[in-house]
Design an enzyme around this catalytic site. Sequence first.
Site, PDB file in Angstrom:
ATOM      1  N   ASP A  51      23.062  15.378  80.177  1.00  0.00           N
ATOM      2  CA  ASP A  51      22.709  14.460  81.023  1.00  0.00           C
ATOM      3  C   ASP A  51      21.349  15.418  81.700  1.00  0.00           C
ATOM      4  O   ASP A  51      20.971  16.101  81.490  1.00  0.00           O
ATOM      5  CB  ASP A  51      23.043  13.777  82.020  1.00  0.00           C
ATOM      6  CG  ASP A  51      23.534  12.772  83.039  1.00  0.00           C
ATOM      7  OD1 ASP A  51      21.553  11.880  82.007  1.00  0.00           O
ATOM      8  OD2 ASP A  51      23.727  12.471  83.711  1.00  0.00           O
ATOM      9  N   HIS A  52      20.043  14.151  82.864  1.00  0.00           N
ATOM     10  CA  HIS A  52      19.118  15.031  83.171  1.00  0.00           C
ATOM     11  C   HIS A  52      18.795  16.531  83.598  1.00  0.00           C
ATOM     12  O   HIS A  52      18.845  17.089  83.979  1.00  0.00           O
ATOM     13  CB  HIS A  52      18.914  14.514  85.498  1.00  0.00           C
ATOM     14  CG  HIS A  52      19.306  12.778  85.130  1.00  0.00           C
ATOM     15  ND1 HIS A  52      17.781  11.864  84.735  1.00  0.00           N
ATOM     16  CD2 HIS A  52      20.599  12.014  85.055  1.00  0.00           C
ATOM     17  CE1 HIS A  52      19.067  10.842  84.642  1.00  0.00           C
ATOM     18  NE2 HIS A  52      19.486  11.333  85.089  1.00  0.00           N
ATOM     19  N   GLU A  76      12.916   9.901  81.180  1.00  0.00           N
ATOM     20  CA  GLU A  76      12.721   8.412  81.526  1.00  0.00           C
ATOM     21  C   GLU A  76      11.281   8.828  82.367  1.00  0.00           C
ATOM     22  O   GLU A  76      10.403   9.304  82.526  1.00  0.00           O
ATOM     23  CB  GLU A  76      13.575   9.219  82.836  1.00  0.00           C
ATOM     24  CG  GLU A  76      14.209   9.635  82.236  1.00  0.00           C
ATOM     25  CD  GLU A  76      15.720   9.900  83.406  1.00  0.00           C
ATOM     26  OE1 GLU A  76      15.592   9.048  84.048  1.00  0.00           O
ATOM     27  OE2 GLU A  76      17.198   9.707  82.784  1.00  0.00           O
ATOM     28  N   HIS A  94      20.401   4.139  83.732  1.00  0.00           N
ATOM     29  CA  HIS A  94      20.689   4.977  84.621  1.00  0.00           C
ATOM     30  C   HIS A  94      20.921   4.331  85.591  1.00  0.00           C
ATOM     31  O   HIS A  94      21.034   3.727  86.452  1.00  0.00           O
ATOM     32  CB  HIS A  94      19.753   6.229  85.047  1.00  0.00           C
ATOM     33  CG  HIS A  94      19.725   7.024  83.588  1.00  0.00           C
ATOM     34  ND1 HIS A  94      20.119   8.104  83.906  1.00  0.00           N
ATOM     35  CD2 HIS A  94      19.176   6.752  82.868  1.00  0.00           C
ATOM     36  CE1 HIS A  94      19.828   8.708  82.222  1.00  0.00           C
ATOM     37  NE2 HIS A  94      19.282   7.673  81.912  1.00  0.00           N
ATOM     38  N   GLY A  95      21.968   5.041  86.519  1.00  0.00           N
ATOM     39  CA  GLY A  95      22.707   4.536  88.382  1.00  0.00           C
ATOM     40  C   GLY A  95      23.103   3.145  88.028  1.00  0.00           C
ATOM     41  O   GLY A  95      22.881   2.958  88.509  1.00  0.00           O
ATOM     42  N   GLY A  96      24.216   3.241  86.788  1.00  0.00           N
ATOM     43  CA  GLY A  96      25.120   2.012  86.798  1.00  0.00           C
ATOM     44  C   GLY A  96      26.114   2.097  88.014  1.00  0.00           C
ATOM     45  O   GLY A  96      26.579   0.846  88.032  1.00  0.00           O
ATOM     46  N   THR A 100      28.805   8.670  89.842  1.00  0.00           N
ATOM     47  CA  THR A 100      29.688   8.050  90.930  1.00  0.00           C
ATOM     48  C   THR A 100      30.665   7.684  91.463  1.00  0.00           C
ATOM     49  O   THR A 100      31.480   7.819  91.612  1.00  0.00           O
ATOM     50  CB  THR A 100      28.521   6.987  91.839  1.00  0.00           C
ATOM     51  OG1 THR A 100      27.659   7.983  91.124  1.00  0.00           O
ATOM     52  CG2 THR A 100      28.604   7.284  93.100  1.00  0.00           C
TER      53      THR A 100
HETATM   54 ZN   LIG Z   1      20.916   9.157  85.078  1.00  0.00          ZN
END
Ligand SMILES: [Zn+2]
Length: 286
Positions: free
Chosen positions: A80-81, A134, A213-215, A238
């Site tokens: 990831d990132h 991204e 992302h950020g789901g 999260t």
């Molecule tokens: Zn992400």
Amino acid sequence: MKTLKNTISEAESKKVAIGHFNIANIEGLWGIFRAAQSLNVPVIIGVSEGERDFVGIKQAAALVKSIREEFDYPIFINADHTYSFERVKEVVDAGFDAVIFDGAKLPMEENIAITKQCVEYARSVNPEILVEAELGYIGTSSKLLDEVPEGITLDQLTTPEDAKRFVESTGVDLFSPSVGNIHGMLKGVSNPKLNIDRIKEIRESAGVPLVLHGGSGISDDNFTEAIAAGISLIHINTEIRIAYRDAIKKSLEENPDEIAPYRLMKPSVEAIQGVVEKRLRLFSNM
Ligand SMILES: [Zn+2]
């Protein structure tokens, strides 16, 4: 065994999305795998730079591979990132199935140049590996937020034109746009709504599968619309972190005399499994 690339195209043709869930330990890995296995859907394990430094880079790759082989199961590992070419090189060399170079904070030309370097290196080592990049800043941390973080402007989404130019000039396999999504979860309220029309336009112009992302914190209906519009992979972190922490806290409080880690940590595996199962059902239209 199907490759990650085939697994994603299959998801896209079925109009479903594959779930991507982060781990920082073995509890996370088992919780996520058991959730996917119980529904018989493919799954991607993510490790951020911090998470993989904690687990061990080669160890994370080996753990996921061991499950894939033992259970003959479509489970994959993604870095990831990742914020530099050096760190991308590290995971390509360690045998990851996919890697994200995140240059969203850089000026577009610099983002393109480094992404291209990552794609070329990755392909030279492993032609099967997928590289994601991204465009559009959506924040960086998977935590509870009091407000939308500074630097994220929800009216400045990735444009279809930029998406097309970016994908064509870099050769990435997967593209992650900014379409109203943010990393982290707002306290007490739903996260902002996704721009569904923009997702459709970007999928068409980019020509590669899209990753959201950020789901965490996005409503069920909004997810379903986003998948129908062209999202093939969804990242959740999260929500799992919260479930994990709450379960440990409860377990420690309820068992003050227990000292065996595997007994104390069992509820955290189950809590992660529960969250992941719920998300996977939604992403798979079950
Ligand atoms: Zn992400």
